[in-house]
Design an enzyme around this catalytic site. Structure first.
Site, short mmCIF file in Angstrom:
data_model
loop_
_atom_site.label_atom_id
_atom_site.label_comp_id
_atom_site.label_asym_id
_atom_site.label_seq_id
_atom_site.Cartn_x
_atom_site.Cartn_y
_atom_site.Cartn_z
N ARG A 61 0.83 -1.21 0.00
CA ARG A 61 0.00 0.00 0.00
C ARG A 61 0.87 1.26 0.00
O ARG A 61 0.55 2.27 -0.64
CB ARG A 61 -0.96 -0.04 1.20
CG ARG A 61 -2.01 -1.14 0.99
CD ARG A 61 -2.86 -1.34 2.21
NE ARG A 61 -3.60 -0.14 2.58
CZ ARG A 61 -4.23 0.00 3.74
NH1 ARG A 61 -4.19 -0.96 4.63
NH2 ARG A 61 -4.88 1.12 4.00
N ILE A 94 -4.83 6.49 5.93
CA ILE A 94 -3.40 6.49 6.26
C ILE A 94 -2.57 6.95 5.07
O ILE A 94 -1.35 7.02 5.15
CB ILE A 94 -2.94 5.11 6.79
CG1 ILE A 94 -3.17 4.00 5.77
CG2 ILE A 94 -3.70 4.78 8.08
CD1 ILE A 94 -2.61 2.64 6.22
N ASP A 95 -3.23 7.27 3.95
CA ASP A 95 -2.48 7.83 2.81
C ASP A 95 -2.11 9.28 3.13
O ASP A 95 -2.53 9.85 4.16
CB ASP A 95 -3.31 7.72 1.51
CG ASP A 95 -4.58 8.57 1.53
OD1 ASP A 95 -4.49 9.79 1.80
OD2 ASP A 95 -5.68 8.03 1.27
N HIS A 110 -6.03 7.29 12.37
CA HIS A 110 -5.67 5.86 12.24
C HIS A 110 -4.23 5.68 11.78
O HIS A 110 -3.86 4.62 11.30
CB HIS A 110 -6.64 5.14 11.29
CG HIS A 110 -8.02 4.96 11.87
ND1 HIS A 110 -9.13 4.65 11.12
CD2 HIS A 110 -8.45 5.05 13.17
CE1 HIS A 110 -10.19 4.55 11.92
NE2 HIS A 110 -9.81 4.80 13.15
N CYS A 118 8.63 2.39 16.66
CA CYS A 118 9.34 1.42 17.49
C CYS A 118 8.33 0.75 18.42
O CYS A 118 7.56 1.46 19.10
CB CYS A 118 10.42 2.14 18.31
SG CYS A 118 11.10 1.12 19.63
N CYS A 137 14.62 -0.44 15.07
CA CYS A 137 14.71 0.98 15.41
C CYS A 137 16.17 1.37 15.66
O CYS A 137 17.04 0.51 15.79
CB CYS A 137 13.88 1.27 16.65
SG CYS A 137 14.64 0.66 18.17
N GLY A 177 -17.24 10.19 2.67
CA GLY A 177 -16.72 8.90 2.19
C GLY A 177 -16.33 7.93 3.28
O GLY A 177 -15.30 7.27 3.17
N ASN A 203 -21.57 11.17 0.62
CA ASN A 203 -21.21 9.76 0.38
C ASN A 203 -21.85 9.33 -0.94
O ASN A 203 -22.93 9.79 -1.30
CB ASN A 203 -21.73 8.87 1.53
CG ASN A 203 -21.03 7.53 1.57
OD1 ASN A 203 -21.01 6.78 0.59
ND2 ASN A 203 -20.42 7.22 2.71
N ALA A 221 -17.26 12.16 -4.12
CA ALA A 221 -16.59 13.20 -3.34
C ALA A 221 -16.01 14.30 -4.24
O ALA A 221 -16.08 15.49 -3.89
CB ALA A 221 -15.49 12.57 -2.49
#
Ligand code: BJW
Length: 230
Positions: A61, A94-95, A110, A118, A137, A177, A203, A221
């Site tokens: 991803r 998370i993009d 998120h 770590c 780490c 969305g 939506n 959207a």
């Protein structure tokens, strides 16, 4: 939106806002959970059981990010923040498309694909190459494993104090969305409404929480968000 109509705005975005940029949603037809069992890739137990599989899932991803670009909806929200200073953008995604569109008052509840964490100290690292089960780490002695900086089921979402403070102050709440199936984000509309905010849902379809909004704008959207912000 009429000038001066709203002063404190909270916008919540979900996977649907990035769909037209080419990023798969989770629960739509053809969504990520059709090809991956979420218990195998998006829980702390999954990472414990098979870290290599989970790292591969997020590596794939992450590798997609340079291939996609912010769309008209991301850009419109960056404009909204410029026009109305009291705007907080909360994303479940998370993009990095909101920041690449120019949003600054942004909270990734998120987590973020571009970062690793770590497992012992929680220190964040920018990811520059694919992670493996051997990725370690540089903050601990001995060095500790790095995990994706994402919030899995059963984990506490990020920034909740700031989010609930903003929800208590806002006069407009907009959800874009998101299917409304994942808490606590799915409950933000109730929080905002109970404090008197006007609540709008954008939506492509109806969601699990549509009935809790004052106004619905059905459509994609990239069409509906620029129209709302104009
Ligand atoms: C378009 C469009 C277009 C498409 N234009 N629209 C009962 C009550 C309360 C909580 C729970 C409960 N039972 C279990 C829980 C806890 C659990 C939970 O909610 N489970 C549910 C399944 C019930 N939640 C948690 O575990 C969370 N933590 C937690 O609760 O901590 C304790 C706590 C207690 C009290 C207060 C606070 C905290 C953590 C949840 C973590 C979610 N993680 C994931 C993975 C992140 C990393 C990754 O990306 O891999 O987050 S799961 C996944 O779902 C991801 C998303 O952010 C999240 C939401 O998905 P989203 O964005 O809504 O996407 P879709 O695909 O579902 O929907 C897309 C929508 O877009 C659709 O509606 C389309 O119609 C629309 N759309 N194209 C406009 N072009």
């Amino acid at each position: 939106m009429k000038e001066g109509q709203f002063r404190q705005i909270v916008v919540l975005t979900g996977a649907g806002i990035s769909a037209e940029s080419g990023i798969q949603t989770f629960r739509d037809q053809g969504g990520l959970w059709e090809s991956h069992r979420l218990e195998e890739v998006a829980t702390p137990e999954a990472f414990h059981r098979d870290p290599a599989l989970v790292q591969r899932f997020y590596n794939a991803r992450r590798a997609q990010l340079p291939e996609v670009a912010p769309n008209a909806a991301h850009l419109a929200l960056a404009q909204l923040e410029k026009a109305i200073a009291g705007t907080l953008l909360i994303t479940q995604n998370i993009d990095d498309l909101h920041e690449r569109a120019g949003s600054h008052h942004l909270l990734h509840m998120h987590g973020e694909l571009a970062k690793a964490r770590c497992v012992k100290s929680g220190q964040l690292f920018r990811v520059t190459e694919p992670l493996s089960e051997d990725s370690l780490c540089t903050c601990c002695v001995p060095a500790q494993p790095l995990r994706p900086h994402v919030v899995w089921f059963g984990e506490m979402p990020l920034g909740l104090d700031r989010i609930f403070h903003a929800l208590a102050q806002c006069d407009l709440f907009v959800a874009i969305g998101t299917s409304g199936q994942v808490y606590p984000a799915a409950g933000f509309v109730d929080e905002a409404r109970s404090q008197g905010a006007y609540c709008i849902e954008i939506n492509a379809d109806s969601s699990h929480i549509s009935h809790r909004f004052d106004e619905h704008r059905r459509g994609s959207a990239t069409v509906e968000v620029p129209k709302l912000v104009a």
